[in-house]
Design an enzyme around this catalytic site. Structure first.
Site, PDB file in Angstrom:
ATOM      1  N   GLU A  48       0.837  -1.198   0.000  1.00  0.00           N
ATOM      2  CA  GLU A  48       0.000   0.000   0.000  1.00  0.00           C
ATOM      3  C   GLU A  48       0.872   1.249   0.000  1.00  0.00           C
ATOM      4  O   GLU A  48       1.815   1.366   0.781  1.00  0.00           O
ATOM      5  CB  GLU A  48      -0.881  -0.046   1.247  1.00  0.00           C
ATOM      6  N   GLU A  55     -12.189   4.144   3.921  1.00  0.00           N
ATOM      7  CA  GLU A  55     -11.553   4.137   5.238  1.00  0.00           C
ATOM      8  C   GLU A  55     -11.996   5.349   6.053  1.00  0.00           C
ATOM      9  O   GLU A  55     -12.521   6.318   5.523  1.00  0.00           O
ATOM     10  CB  GLU A  55     -10.029   4.110   5.102  1.00  0.00           C
ATOM     11  N   ASP A  78      -3.532   4.414  -1.346  1.00  0.00           N
ATOM     12  CA  ASP A  78      -4.195   4.927  -0.146  1.00  0.00           C
ATOM     13  C   ASP A  78      -4.512   6.410  -0.298  1.00  0.00           C
ATOM     14  O   ASP A  78      -3.932   7.112  -1.135  1.00  0.00           O
ATOM     15  CB  ASP A  78      -3.271   4.701   1.056  1.00  0.00           C
TER      16      ASP A  78
END
Length: 243
Positions: free
Chosen positions: A104, A191, A134
């Site tokens: 990531e 997220e 991300d």
């Protein structure tokens, strides 16, 4: 390392655990990353990979089917093949299946050489690893970066998630990104979910993989317990979300 699950909301099980760097005394990532510079970046990146795998195995990840998402620094990777060798050695030594690794990176880190990033993504894919971008929507490149190469996963920045249940612009943006990811064959992760209302709005938009304090806070050297919210929007809420 601390670990936080990315939850498959269709099953309530962890799709993956993200390894989050911490200081030896549990200090946050910001305090640790502030001490990383050009001289120690490569060694730090390598040590984080080792600590993530060893820590996850010690915490019991092999008792699950979850993947392990490791944050890496693209500017520390001078050669994808050479720089992965210690990671593979650690995976073999701990018995962790290398095909369950996700690497990531964040678009918040300025990427002067996007061709190099694309090479890393392509090389990792050939080796059987997944990659994740991300903080999508909050960094330097955004859609321009996505046009150059496509990772396996995209993680929506929490700014797009916050109050999505009451924000029409956020909902429309996320809905558009979800359609785009579907067409590109990219798995979308949201997220930063902190409320049941945010959870419900994202599930209504068809987003399957969620991460945030509502579901589980990061736990130092351990895999936290997932707590699924009992969200069921009434008809009035569903009409409002579609309005």
């Amino acid at each position: 390392m601390a670990f936080q699950p990315i939850v498959d909301c269709e099953t309530g099980l962890p799709f993956a655990y993200e390894a989050l760097v911490r200081g030896c005394g549990g200090e946050g990532a910001g305090a640790v990353l502030a001490r990383v510079d050009a001289d120690n970046r490569y060694a730090f990146d390598q040590q984080c990979r080792v600590a993530a795998i060893e820590g996850a195995v010690a915490a019991g990840i092999l008792d699950t089917d979850a993947k392990l998402s490791i944050n890496f620094l693209p500017n520390a990777v001078y050669s994808p093949v050479a720089c992965i060798q210690l990671t593979l050695k650690t995976a073999r030594a701990t018995g962790f299946p290398a095909e369950r690794l996700i690497f990531e990176f964040t678009e918040n880190e300025e990427m002067a050489d996007t061709d190099h990033i694309g090479e890393i993504v392509a090389s990792y894919r050939k080796m059987g690893f997944a990659t994740a971008l991300d903080d999508f929507g909050a960094g330097y490149a955004g859609l321009g970066l996505l046009a150059k190469f496509q990772p396996d996963l995209i993680k929506l920045d929490m700014e797009l998630v916050r109050d999505i249940d009451t924000s029409l612009p956020r909902r429309l943006i996320v809905e558009s990104v979800a359609r785009l990811c579907d067409k590109l064959g990219i798995t979308l992760v949201a997220e930063g979910i902190e409320t049941e209302a945010e959870f419900g709005a994202l599930r209504d938009l068809g987003i399957r993989y969620l991460q945030g304090y509502l579901l589980a806070r990061p736990q130092f050297k351990a895999l936290p317990t997932i707590v699924m919210p009992h969200y069921l929007a009434d008809e009035e809420d569903r009409v409002r979300l579609r309005a």
